[in-house]
Design a protein around this motif. Structure first.
Motif, PDB file in Angstrom:
ATOM      1  N   VAL A  32       6.583  -5.178  -3.723  1.00  0.00           N
ATOM      2  CA  VAL A  32       6.851  -4.051  -4.487  1.00  0.00           C
ATOM      3  C   VAL A  32       7.658  -4.807  -5.941  1.00  0.00           C
ATOM      4  O   VAL A  32       7.265  -4.653  -6.811  1.00  0.00           O
ATOM      5  N   THR A  74       0.725  -1.133   0.003  1.00  0.00           N
ATOM      6  CA  THR A  74       0.098  -0.028   0.088  1.00  0.00           C
ATOM      7  C   THR A  74       0.674   1.282  -0.028  1.00  0.00           C
ATOM      8  O   THR A  74       0.451   2.031  -0.723  1.00  0.00           O
ATOM      9  N   PHE A 131       4.129   1.560  -0.453  1.00  0.00           N
ATOM     10  CA  PHE A 131       5.395   1.777  -1.576  1.00  0.00           C
ATOM     11  C   PHE A 131       5.052   1.313  -2.849  1.00  0.00           C
ATOM     12  O   PHE A 131       5.915   1.209  -3.763  1.00  0.00           O
ATOM     13  N   ALA A 132       3.833   1.026  -3.171  1.00  0.00           N
ATOM     14  CA  ALA A 132       3.412   0.870  -4.533  1.00  0.00           C
ATOM     15  C   ALA A 132       3.803   1.544  -5.769  1.00  0.00           C
ATOM     16  O   ALA A 132       3.989   1.194  -6.795  1.00  0.00           O
ATOM     17  N   GLY A 133       3.741   3.127  -5.364  1.00  0.00           N
ATOM     18  CA  GLY A 133       4.202   3.810  -6.453  1.00  0.00           C
ATOM     19  C   GLY A 133       5.372   3.845  -7.014  1.00  0.00           C
ATOM     20  O   GLY A 133       5.912   4.288  -8.032  1.00  0.00           O
ATOM     21  N   ARG A 175       1.312  -0.195 -10.023  1.00  0.00           N
ATOM     22  CA  ARG A 175       0.699  -0.101  -8.676  1.00  0.00           C
ATOM     23  C   ARG A 175      -0.501  -1.163  -8.499  1.00  0.00           C
ATOM     24  O   ARG A 175      -1.021  -1.893  -7.203  1.00  0.00           O
ATOM     25  N   THR A 214       3.247  11.801 -12.574  1.00  0.00           N
ATOM     26  CA  THR A 214       3.082  11.582 -11.225  1.00  0.00           C
ATOM     27  C   THR A 214       3.122  12.561 -10.278  1.00  0.00           C
ATOM     28  O   THR A 214       2.951  12.510  -9.109  1.00  0.00           O
ATOM     29  N   GLU A 236       1.639   9.333  -3.665  1.00  0.00           N
ATOM     30  CA  GLU A 236       1.362   8.739  -5.025  1.00  0.00           C
ATOM     31  C   GLU A 236       0.959   7.194  -4.986  1.00  0.00           C
ATOM     32  O   GLU A 236       0.048   6.789  -5.677  1.00  0.00           O
ATOM     33  N   SER A 237       1.445   6.547  -4.038  1.00  0.00           N
ATOM     34  CA  SER A 237       0.790   5.070  -3.706  1.00  0.00           C
ATOM     35  C   SER A 237      -0.418   4.948  -3.392  1.00  0.00           C
ATOM     36  O   SER A 237      -1.245   4.409  -3.794  1.00  0.00           O
ATOM     37  N   THR A 291       0.977  -4.465  -7.711  1.00  0.00           N
ATOM     38  CA  THR A 291       1.604  -4.670  -6.146  1.00  0.00           C
ATOM     39  C   THR A 291       0.433  -4.781  -5.361  1.00  0.00           C
ATOM     40  O   THR A 291       0.697  -5.580  -4.143  1.00  0.00           O
TER      41      THR A 291
END
Length: 472
Positions: A169, A117, A119-121, A397, A253, A262-263, A400
């Motif tokens: 990730v 959640t 660090f998905a970006g 994202r 982004t 972003e994530s 992930t």
């Protein structure tokens, strides 16, 4: 790093490179209407001249980049499984606590939702090859610190959490990258299938290999193997795959905007789309209920008076059924037929667990578990629907988040099954999981049908298009 199932790590997809650089041309997408309720699927690869053109799984292995990804996945996944077993033994040797020893396994699942959640970006912001290599190197560094004798137990558990947080990730980035390596059609679906098969096989081979290693090596010696596998994986990915640009540019982004923002924004866009949300839940919820018999295998074996060897069979039966069914569906069925079976198989896949209501003996229980494992083969067709539904700039994202959620709900399912078994007989808990899971699956099947492209209203189509444009 590992990929699609058991432990830490899996991969993204990246924007397509120029045709001249791609080792094998992506599969063409014929305008083949999907007769089922799902999205219109791409047709099989257009036939090519020459009788020796590889087909099916062989066609996937004909792509040099995929061979590198596959080998890296195999190495890192086996290393992770071995390290999980060795770390469990090491923590038990240091503390004598069964609780802390068991906690090392739980810590391999719980941090997934955090990493997936928050660090998905990363998966869309940076080039995929760089993300994958850095993830492998970070995991190798974490495991190397575990080898230091002065590392306390709390440090060992914290490092285990960090590796598990990196895993989604890695996995999401690799999954997204496969669409650039194999295209978005049948080759991608079969490539994902192969990675899943490896993940399931690791459950059968990895623990056995780890047990053998622990007879000749200390726990820290066995953990050393994982450092080597992570490093080998990094080398394979660095030199065996192409360097493609990031999927989302700094402008798209928000430039220097916080990665966390972003994530979370990507998670909102993914979960805010009704179609994507329904497909994601169809991955998650059946997996949450199907783990009940594995989580309760030991108490059930004890309840029916089975031997320790029988316990091993109970733990392996579902994986064997899954591997066999996935190989059959991937090699014997066309993309169109894989699409047709998604919803029917998802709807009935948990019904074999109802056999537990009769408190079956070992042979019947093994057959039920193998059938329940075979029911998971619907995800081959679901993979295609998912990649069709997710906009390219959100794929990293989305993949992930999909991986993080899948691992988290399986851990939650195991915990809930154990809690229920404190109040009800084990066989009733497993049968109840089959009933509740089937009801949830039927509701999801209805929702997926309603959100199929041909079924949605013009307004919903327009809203979805607007949302996708905004996300760019």
């Amino acid at each position: 790093m590992p990929t699609d199932s058991p432990a830490p790590a899996d991969t993204p997809r990246i924007p397509p490179a120029p045709a001249a650089q791609v080792p094998a041309p992506p599969p063409e997408r014929a305008a083949l209407p999907d007769p089922g309720p799902g999205p219109t699927l791409r047709g099989p690869d257009a036939p090519k001249s020459g009788p020796a053109t590889p087909r099916g799984y062989r066609a996937v292995f004909a792509v040099a980049e995929f061979r590198a990804v596959f080998a890296a996945h195999l190495l890192s996944l086996l290393g992770v499984v071995v390290s999980e077993l060795a770390l469990t033994v090491l923590v038990y040797d240091l503390t004598g606590s069964p609780l802390l020893s068991a906690l090392t396994f739980a810590l391999g699942l719980l941090p997934y939702i955090v990493g997936g959640t928050l660090f998905a970006g990363v998966a869309d912001r940076y080039p995929a090859r760089r993300v994958l290599v850095v993830c492998d190197l970070l995991c190798a560094a974490c495991v190397a610190v575990m080898l230091v004798p002065a590392t306390p137990v709390a440090g060992l558990l914290a490092l285990r959490c960090l590796v598990a947080a990196i895993a989604p990730v890695f996995t999401g980035t690799r999954m997204a990258a496969l669409t650039d390596i194999l295209g978005e059609g049948d080759l991608y679906v079969l490539g994902r299938s192969l990675l899943r098969i490896v993940s399931q096989s690791a459950m059968l081979i990895g623990f056995g290999t780890g047990g053998v290693l622990l007879t000749v090596l200390s726990p820290r010696g066995a953990i050393t193997v994982t450092v080597v596998t992570f490093l080998c994986s990094a080398v394979l990915l660095r030199f065996g795959t192409q360097d493609r640009p990031a999927r989302a540019t700094a402008t798209a982004t928000g430039g220097g905007g916080a990665l966390l923002k972003e994530s979370l924004s990507g998670a909102r866009l993914v979960l805010g789309d009704r179609r994507i949300r329904a497909l994601m839940l169809l991955f998650w919820l059946p997996a949450m209920f199907v783990v009940a018999p594995e989580a309760l295998a030991a108490p059930y074996a004890d309840a029916i008076g089975a031997s320790p060897a029988a316990l091993g069979l109970l733990l392996c039966a579902m994986a064997v059924g899954h591997i066999g069914a996935e190989l059959f569906v991937g090699s014997a069925l066309s993309p169109r037929n894989r699409s047709r079976i998604v919803l029917p198989v998802a709807a009935v896949g948990l019904l074999p667990l109802l056999v537990y209501a009769a408190r079956p003996g070992l042979p019947l229980a093994l057959a039920a578990l193998a059938l329940a494992g075979a029911g998971a083969a619907y995800v081959i067709g679901l993979d295609q629907w998912f990649v069709d539904a997710v906009p390219q700039e959100l794929r990293g994202r989305a993949m992930t988040l999909l991986t993080a959620g899948l691992m988290t709900v399986q851990g939650l399912g195991m915990a809930l099954a154990g809690l229920a078994a404190e109040f009800f007989p084990v066989h009733q808990v497993v049968a109840g999981s089959g009933i509740i899971g089937t009801v949830c699956a039927l509701l999801l099947v209805a929702e997926v049908r309603r959100t199929a492209p041909g079924q949605r209203s013009d307004t919903e189509e327009r809203d979805g298009a607007d949302r996708h444009v905004t996300s760019r």
